[in-house]
Structures are given as structure tokens and as C-alpha cells.
Design an enzyme around this catalytic site. Structure first.
Site, PDB file in Angstrom:
ATOM      1  N   TYR A  94      89.156 -18.036  20.701  1.00 53.34           N
ATOM      2  CA  TYR A  94      89.153 -16.769  19.979  1.00 53.34           C
ATOM      3  C   TYR A  94      89.686 -15.621  20.852  1.00 53.34           C
ATOM      4  CZ  TYR A  94      87.514 -13.392  16.510  1.00 53.34           C
ATOM      5  OH  TYR A  94      87.440 -12.400  15.578  1.00 53.34           O
ATOM      6  N   GLU A 101      97.750 -12.110  19.942  1.00 53.40           N
ATOM      7  CA  GLU A 101      98.137 -11.170  18.880  1.00 53.40           C
ATOM      8  C   GLU A 101      98.495  -9.808  19.469  1.00 53.40           C
ATOM      9  OE1 GLU A 101      94.959 -10.862  16.068  1.00 53.40           O
ATOM     10  OE2 GLU A 101      95.058 -12.974  15.537  1.00 53.40           O
TER      11      GLU A 101
END
Length: 172
Positions: A94, A101
């Protein structure tokens, strides 16, 4: 068939009492044994055809039952491993995904500003302006307060699913 140790057959609850010198001897249990709490009914005893109709359907072969049992056990084992992996791998994946991103958005910022990609300038038919460059900056900034909240929520879910803990949240 089930097996019962001599110590358990004698009603002794402690292991040490039955294991004084040598390990306990296993005793076979039959379905009709008086020591067995539940008896198993068979189709021979009750006169039925094991759930099959009289039209010629045969009972399930013992090999088929064993194969289905092995398949069910394999599926449950796979499911357990997949659940454990899913709730553990996110701890690393995660943050790595969020970092990926953010780095991708950061790398695209100069190109978006130079080309005006996905931006709408005034004057136009709808009398609305939208600048994609600033939208990306706001999106990157929103990760600061939102990422920890989402990450710790996943940690609480992991604890609840894998360890069976009930988490009580305070309502202030």
C-alpha cells in the site's frame, strides 16, 4: 474409524496419569461402541438407499467422497493462505503504491503545465474554467491527511479479521 487411548477410555483427564511408563495404546472405536457418544446411522441399518432414489442412482463411491474432501480441504487451505497474504502484503504494497502514484503525478506535472492537458480556459461556451495542473497539485496534497487514515483503517481491519479482535472506537 476413530481411536481412543486407554487413559481417555478409563476416564482420566490428565495425560500424566495414563502415561506413567509407556505411551498409551490406541483402542479402535466402532460406530456402535457403548463409549461412543453418537452413533452413526448407515443405510443398511435404517433401510434407506443412502439418499439415492430407487430408480437406479447409486450411492457415492468412497473414493469420490475422499476426493471431494481433499478438494474442500485444499480450497480452504488456499483461502486461508490468500486471506493471510492479502492482509499482510498490503503493509508493504500500500505505501509503495501510494509512493508510485505520487511520483507518477509529480513526473507528469511539467508536461501538464506546458501543454495545458485536460484544462479548460475562459472564455468558453459553458463559462467554466478548469486547470488540470492545479487539480493534480490538490490531489497530491490530499494524500497527506488521507493516507494515514486509510492505512490505519486497513491495519484495524487486518487485526479484526486475522486475530479476531473486536476494536472499540471511542465516540467523542
Amino acid at each position: 474409524m476413530g481411536r481412543l487411548t486407554e487413559a481417555a477410555a478409563a476416564g482420566s483427564g490428565s495425560r500424566a496419569a495414563g502415561w506413567a511408563g509407556s505411551p498409551p495404546t490406541l483402542l479402535p472405536l466402532s460406530p456402535t461402541s457403548p463409549r461412543c457418544a453418537a452413533t452413526m446411522a448407515s443405510s443398511d441399518e435404517d433401510g434407506t438407499n443412502g439418499g439415492a432414489s430407487e430408480a437406479g442412482e447409486d450411492r457415492e463411491a468412497p473414493g469420490e467422497r475422499r476426493r471431494l474432501g481433499v478438494l474442500a480441504t485444499a480450497w480452504l487451505t488456499f483461502y486461508d493462505i490468500a486471506m493471510t497474504a492479502g492482509y499482510n502484503f498490503f503493509i508493504i504494497l500500500y505505501p509503495v503504491g501510494v509512493a508510485g502514484e505520487l511520483l507518477t503525478i509529480y513526473a507528469a506535472l511539467p508536461h501538464v503545465k506546458k501543454t495545458g492537458m485536460f484544462s479548460i480556459r475562459l472564455p468558453n461556451k459553458y463559462n467554466v474554467s478548469f486547470d488540470y495542473y492545479y487539480f493534480l497539485l490538490i490531489t497530491m496534497a490530499s494524500y497527506i491527511p488521507l493516507f494515514p487514515q486509510l492505512y490505519f483503517h486497513m491495519l484495524r481491519q487486518r487485526r479484526k479479521v486475522l486475530h479476531g479482535e473486536v476494536i472499540v472506537e471511542k465516540d467523542d
